[in-house]
Design a protein around this motif. Structure first.
Motif, PDB file in Angstrom:
ATOM      1  N   TYR A  51     -46.725   0.798  36.071  1.00 17.24           N
ATOM      2  CA  TYR A  51     -47.361   1.875  35.317  1.00 17.24           C
ATOM      3  C   TYR A  51     -47.710   3.072  36.184  1.00 17.24           C
ATOM      4  O   TYR A  51     -48.046   4.152  35.675  1.00 17.24           O
ATOM      5  CB  TYR A  51     -48.648   1.359  34.650  1.00 17.24           C
ATOM      6  CG  TYR A  51     -49.779   1.129  35.616  1.00 17.24           C
ATOM      7  CD1 TYR A  51     -50.733   2.113  35.837  1.00 17.24           C
ATOM      8  CD2 TYR A  51     -49.890  -0.056  36.327  1.00 17.24           C
ATOM      9  CE1 TYR A  51     -51.771   1.920  36.744  1.00 17.24           C
ATOM     10  CE2 TYR A  51     -50.910  -0.258  37.231  1.00 17.24           C
ATOM     11  CZ  TYR A  51     -51.849   0.725  37.435  1.00 17.24           C
ATOM     12  OH  TYR A  51     -52.853   0.542  38.341  1.00 17.24           O
ATOM     13  N   LYS A  52     -47.627   2.934  37.494  1.00 17.59           N
ATOM     14  CA  LYS A  52     -48.048   4.005  38.399  1.00 17.59           C
ATOM     15  C   LYS A  52     -47.266   5.294  38.178  1.00 17.59           C
ATOM     16  O   LYS A  52     -47.733   6.388  38.536  1.00 17.59           O
ATOM     17  CB  LYS A  52     -47.890   3.552  39.850  1.00 17.59           C
ATOM     18  CG  LYS A  52     -48.859   2.468  40.292  1.00 17.59           C
ATOM     19  CD  LYS A  52     -50.272   3.003  40.440  1.00 17.59           C
ATOM     20  CE  LYS A  52     -51.185   1.977  41.103  1.00 17.59           C
ATOM     21  NZ  LYS A  52     -52.545   2.493  41.321  1.00 17.59           N
ATOM     22  N   LEU A  53     -46.102   5.191  37.603  1.00 18.31           N
ATOM     23  CA  LEU A  53     -45.296   6.370  37.307  1.00 18.31           C
ATOM     24  C   LEU A  53     -46.038   7.334  36.388  1.00 18.31           C
ATOM     25  O   LEU A  53     -45.879   8.557  36.481  1.00 18.31           O
ATOM     26  CB  LEU A  53     -43.988   5.921  36.653  1.00 18.31           C
ATOM     27  CG  LEU A  53     -42.902   6.953  36.418  1.00 18.31           C
ATOM     28  CD1 LEU A  53     -42.421   7.519  37.737  1.00 18.31           C
ATOM     29  CD2 LEU A  53     -41.744   6.311  35.664  1.00 18.31           C
ATOM     30  N   ARG A  54     -46.854   6.809  35.503  1.00 16.29           N
ATOM     31  CA  ARG A  54     -47.535   7.624  34.492  1.00 16.29           C
ATOM     32  C   ARG A  54     -48.529   8.599  35.129  1.00 16.29           C
ATOM     33  O   ARG A  54     -48.515   9.798  34.854  1.00 16.29           O
ATOM     34  CB  ARG A  54     -48.267   6.711  33.509  1.00 16.29           C
ATOM     35  CG  ARG A  54     -47.357   5.767  32.731  1.00 16.29           C
ATOM     36  CD  ARG A  54     -48.174   4.782  31.913  1.00 16.29           C
ATOM     37  NE  ARG A  54     -47.354   3.862  31.142  1.00 16.29           N
ATOM     38  CZ  ARG A  54     -46.885   4.105  29.919  1.00 16.29           C
ATOM     39  NH1 ARG A  54     -47.163   5.254  29.333  1.00 16.29           N
ATOM     40  NH2 ARG A  54     -46.167   3.216  29.285  1.00 16.29           N
ATOM     41  N   GLY A  55     -49.411   8.062  35.961  1.00 13.84           N
ATOM     42  CA  GLY A  55     -50.402   8.916  36.597  1.00 13.84           C
ATOM     43  C   GLY A  55     -49.768   9.929  37.527  1.00 13.84           C
ATOM     44  O   GLY A  55     -50.193  11.094  37.585  1.00 13.84           O
ATOM     45  N   ALA A  56     -48.734   9.497  38.279  1.00 12.40           N
ATOM     46  CA  ALA A  56     -48.050  10.415  39.183  1.00 12.40           C
ATOM     47  C   ALA A  56     -47.408  11.550  38.388  1.00 12.40           C
ATOM     48  O   ALA A  56     -47.499  12.728  38.774  1.00 12.40           O
ATOM     49  CB  ALA A  56     -47.001   9.662  39.994  1.00 12.40           C
ATOM     50  N   PHE A  57     -46.772  11.225  37.281  1.00  9.71           N
ATOM     51  CA  PHE A  57     -46.133  12.256  36.443  1.00  9.71           C
ATOM     52  C   PHE A  57     -47.156  13.264  35.935  1.00  9.71           C
ATOM     53  O   PHE A  57     -46.959  14.484  36.046  1.00  9.71           O
ATOM     54  CB  PHE A  57     -45.428  11.592  35.260  1.00  9.71           C
ATOM     55  CG  PHE A  57     -45.037  12.570  34.181  1.00  9.71           C
ATOM     56  CD1 PHE A  57     -43.899  13.360  34.321  1.00  9.71           C
ATOM     57  CD2 PHE A  57     -45.814  12.717  33.045  1.00  9.71           C
ATOM     58  CE1 PHE A  57     -43.545  14.281  33.342  1.00  9.71           C
ATOM     59  CE2 PHE A  57     -45.468  13.624  32.056  1.00  9.71           C
ATOM     60  CZ  PHE A  57     -44.332  14.411  32.201  1.00  9.71           C
ATOM     61  N   ASN A  58     -48.249  12.770  35.396  1.00  7.01           N
ATOM     62  CA  ASN A  58     -49.216  13.674  34.781  1.00  7.01           C
ATOM     63  C   ASN A  58     -49.868  14.585  35.809  1.00  7.01           C
ATOM     64  O   ASN A  58     -50.110  15.777  35.546  1.00  7.01           O
ATOM     65  CB  ASN A  58     -50.282  12.883  34.036  1.00  7.01           C
ATOM     66  CG  ASN A  58     -51.117  13.765  33.132  1.00  7.01           C
ATOM     67  OD1 ASN A  58     -50.579  14.500  32.307  1.00  7.01           O
ATOM     68  ND2 ASN A  58     -52.430  13.716  33.295  1.00  7.01           N
ATOM     69  N   ALA A  59     -50.167  14.054  36.971  1.00  5.97           N
ATOM     70  CA  ALA A  59     -50.799  14.878  38.007  1.00  5.97           C
ATOM     71  C   ALA A  59     -49.810  15.889  38.575  1.00  5.97           C
ATOM     72  O   ALA A  59     -50.155  17.067  38.775  1.00  5.97           O
ATOM     73  CB  ALA A  59     -51.354  13.982  39.114  1.00  5.97           C
ATOM     74  N   MET A  60     -48.593  15.459  38.810  1.00 13.31           N
ATOM     75  CA  MET A  60     -47.626  16.328  39.473  1.00 13.31           C
ATOM     76  C   MET A  60     -47.080  17.410  38.554  1.00 13.31           C
ATOM     77  O   MET A  60     -46.733  18.503  38.998  1.00 13.31           O
ATOM     78  CB  MET A  60     -46.498  15.477  40.068  1.00 13.31           C
ATOM     79  CG  MET A  60     -46.955  14.609  41.232  1.00 13.31           C
ATOM     80  SD  MET A  60     -45.734  13.405  41.789  1.00 13.31           S
ATOM     81  CE  MET A  60     -44.447  14.495  42.386  1.00 13.31           C
ATOM     82  N   ARG A  61     -47.032  17.150  37.262  1.00 14.03           N
ATOM     83  CA  ARG A  61     -46.521  18.180  36.351  1.00 14.03           C
ATOM     84  C   ARG A  61     -47.495  19.353  36.233  1.00 14.03           C
ATOM     85  O   ARG A  61     -47.124  20.439  35.775  1.00 14.03           O
ATOM     86  CB  ARG A  61     -46.244  17.584  34.968  1.00 14.03           C
ATOM     87  CG  ARG A  61     -47.489  17.297  34.122  1.00 14.03           C
ATOM     88  CD  ARG A  61     -47.144  16.583  32.835  1.00 14.03           C
ATOM     89  NE  ARG A  61     -48.331  16.314  32.024  1.00 14.03           N
ATOM     90  CZ  ARG A  61     -48.684  17.025  30.962  1.00 14.03           C
ATOM     91  NH1 ARG A  61     -47.928  18.025  30.564  1.00 14.03           N
ATOM     92  NH2 ARG A  61     -49.776  16.722  30.280  1.00 14.03           N
ATOM     93  N   LYS A  62     -48.744  19.144  36.627  1.00 16.57           N
ATOM     94  CA  LYS A  62     -49.751  20.189  36.534  1.00 16.57           C
ATOM     95  C   LYS A  62     -49.873  21.016  37.809  1.00 16.57           C
ATOM     96  O   LYS A  62     -50.609  22.015  37.828  1.00 16.57           O
ATOM     97  CB  LYS A  62     -51.112  19.577  36.202  1.00 16.57           C
ATOM     98  CG  LYS A  62     -51.170  18.891  34.843  1.00 16.57           C
ATOM     99  CD  LYS A  62     -52.570  18.382  34.558  1.00 16.57           C
ATOM    100  CE  LYS A  62     -52.655  17.701  33.207  1.00 16.57           C
ATOM    101  NZ  LYS A  62     -54.046  17.289  32.889  1.00 16.57           N
ATOM    102  N   LEU A  63     -49.177  20.611  38.877  1.00 17.51           N
ATOM    103  CA  LEU A  63     -49.294  21.332  40.139  1.00 17.51           C
ATOM    104  C   LEU A  63     -48.584  22.682  40.055  1.00 17.51           C
ATOM    105  O   LEU A  63     -47.526  22.821  39.431  1.00 17.51           O
ATOM    106  CB  LEU A  63     -48.700  20.505  41.276  1.00 17.51           C
ATOM    107  CG  LEU A  63     -49.408  19.183  41.595  1.00 17.51           C
ATOM    108  CD1 LEU A  63     -48.680  18.458  42.714  1.00 17.51           C
ATOM    109  CD2 LEU A  63     -50.860  19.426  41.974  1.00 17.51           C
ATOM    110  N   ALA A  64     -49.161  23.654  40.718  1.00 22.64           N
ATOM    111  CA  ALA A  64     -48.578  24.998  40.698  1.00 22.64           C
ATOM    112  C   ALA A  64     -47.422  25.123  41.685  1.00 22.64           C
ATOM    113  O   ALA A  64     -46.716  26.129  41.700  1.00 22.64           O
ATOM    114  CB  ALA A  64     -49.659  26.027  41.026  1.00 22.64           C
ATOM    115  N   GLY A  65     -47.222  24.132  42.490  1.00 18.98           N
ATOM    116  CA  GLY A  65     -46.165  24.180  43.493  1.00 18.98           C
ATOM    117  C   GLY A  65     -46.650  23.562  44.791  1.00 18.98           C
ATOM    118  O   GLY A  65     -47.763  23.056  44.889  1.00 18.98           O
ATOM    119  N   GLY A  66     -45.804  23.618  45.801  1.00 20.61           N
ATOM    120  CA  GLY A  66     -46.163  23.070  47.093  1.00 20.61           C
ATOM    121  C   GLY A  66     -45.868  21.586  47.193  1.00 20.61           C
ATOM    122  O   GLY A  66     -45.421  20.940  46.248  1.00 20.61           O
TER     123      GLY A  66
END
Length: 410
Positions: A51-66
């Motif tokens: 399930y760890k894919l879920r949290g990683a996806f949600n956090a990373m899709r919100k990053l502005a870059g970098g």
């Protein structure tokens, strides 16, 4: 419906562009065994088998870059790596030097040319410190495996899918707890949408950080940690996750023994062909403790991961047999004379099998110490064997339940 529910549902919808919802299916074997209507939420069937894919996806899709960075020896590393390649984000993943090669290789495979793996430190604390220092120096975004608002929101998608996949709210949901990201995310979503089922939270006995936090009223660091259930063995529950979980009744938190989980892993592999890692089997193993409480009820168990290294299978079998009382280890004082071993063999029952034998002969002594491991078909066989050994004047010390001695000799 509150903002958290809206955001968790939006995250779930966005995930459908990346990977499908994991199956929620009735398991006939478990249902018949426990007299309940048991369903499994198969998080072991995500692209990274957790399930760890879920949290990683949600956090990373919100990053502005970098760049992003994380510290992990397992599922979090693989989830971040997979999302780095999918989203086109560069990532640096810190892993302990002692991480099994299979996990390192899978992390590199999932991340491709978007991920750099750095092996640092023999223990996770050193690895974590290196990752955080790197982020402070480089400005990379540190992605916590659980103590992050966006990660918690992403893990809440498991609860979103359960309500979408079931016509009615289940009577009981059983969910594992490590750092608390999954359990907090699910509970937060159920509360936010006003549909809270009965929930039981499951921890490994050697890593009961939620139990300790509830007793103290705040997160505490455990004095010792058993790392066998590596996907859920966390010494300190997250501060953010505990803020959500602090009202959980302590009696709703179950602690299950690590060795018993091995029995569940074996049973699911042999009867259902389901491969689960120790943390992935936590919720299913807890059904043994729920007993009459679940009879006739619809129960959902969240199977959180299936990243099982088959090199661990001999250890799983060993632990399972010892917990079931089918294998024991003894130290026996055996007389140093011809025929002594033959006399001992005559004491064994028809189903007793010698699995280990080490005889340290001391020429200057009349007796020698023998380390012997015996397997049998039923726990009762050992009581009979011990009685025969005592009658024959062969004093034996049972090492099976001695954790220190067992660790040294088994």
């Amino acid at each position: 419906m509150t903002d958290f529910a809206t955001r968790a549902e939006a995250a779930t919808a966005a995930m459908r562009e990346v990977f499908p919802a994991t199956p929620l299916a009735r398991n006939d074997y478990l249902s018949d065994r426990f007299g309940a209507d048991v369903w499994l939420k198969r998080e072991d069937l995500t692209p990274v088998r957790s399930y760890k894919l879920r949290g990683a996806f949600n956090a990373m899709r919100k990053l502005a870059g970098g760049r992003v960075a994380c510290a992990s020896a397992g599922n979090h590393a693989q989830g971040v790596a997979w999302m780095c390649r999918h989203l086109g984000v560069d990532g640096v993943i810190f892993m302990p030097v002692t991480t099994p090669g299979q996990k390192i290789d899978k992390t590199r495979l999932f991340g491709g040319d978007r991920v750099e793996v750095r092996l640092t430190g023999d223990f996770f604390d050193a690895t974590l410190a290196a990752a955080q220092a790197f982020c402070a120096e480089s400005g990379a975004h540190f992605l916590s495996p659980f103590d992050d608002d966006d990660v918690i929101e992403g893990q809440g998608s498991v609860a979103v899918e359960i309500l979408q996949q079931m016509e009615t709210l289940p009577d009981l949901i059983v969910v594992p707890v490590g750092g608390g990201g999954l359990s907090a995310g699910m509970l937060a979503y159920f509360r936010a949408c006003g549909k809270v089922p009965d929930i039981r939270y499951v921890e490994p006995s050697g890593g009961a950080s939620l139990t300790a936090a509830l007793a103290r009223g705040e997160p505490v660091t455990l004095d010792s940690l058993d790392n066998f259930v590596d996907g859920a063995a966390v010494a300190r529950i997250g501060a953010r996750t505990f803020d959500i979980l602090r009202q959980v009744p302590p009696q709703h938190v179950l602690r299950v023994p690590e060795n018993r989980i091995c029995i569940t892993i074996q049973e699911l592999l042999n009867t259902e062909g389901i491969v689960l890692e120790p943390a992935g089997a936590l919720s299913i193993d807890a059904l043994r403790d729920l007993g009459p409480e679940i009879e006739g009820r619809r129960v959902v168990c969240v199977a959180t991961g299936g990243n099982f290294d088959f090199e661990r299978l001999p250890d799983v079998k060993e632990r399972a047999m010892r917990y079931a009382g089918l294998k024991k280890y003894y130290v026996i004082r055996m007389p140093q004379r011809p025929g002594a071993l033959r006399d001992f063999l005559d004491l064994l029952g028809p189903d007793d099998n010698i699995a280990r034998f080490e005889y340290l002969k001391k020429s200057a002594r009349n007796f020698g110490s023998v380390l012997i491991g015996i397997e049998s078909s039923a726990p009762q066989a050992f009581a009979r064997l011990e009685a025969r050994m005592e009658e024959s004047g062969l004093p034996a010390r049972d090492l099976t339940a001695d954790p220190l001695v067992s660790e040294l000799v088994v």
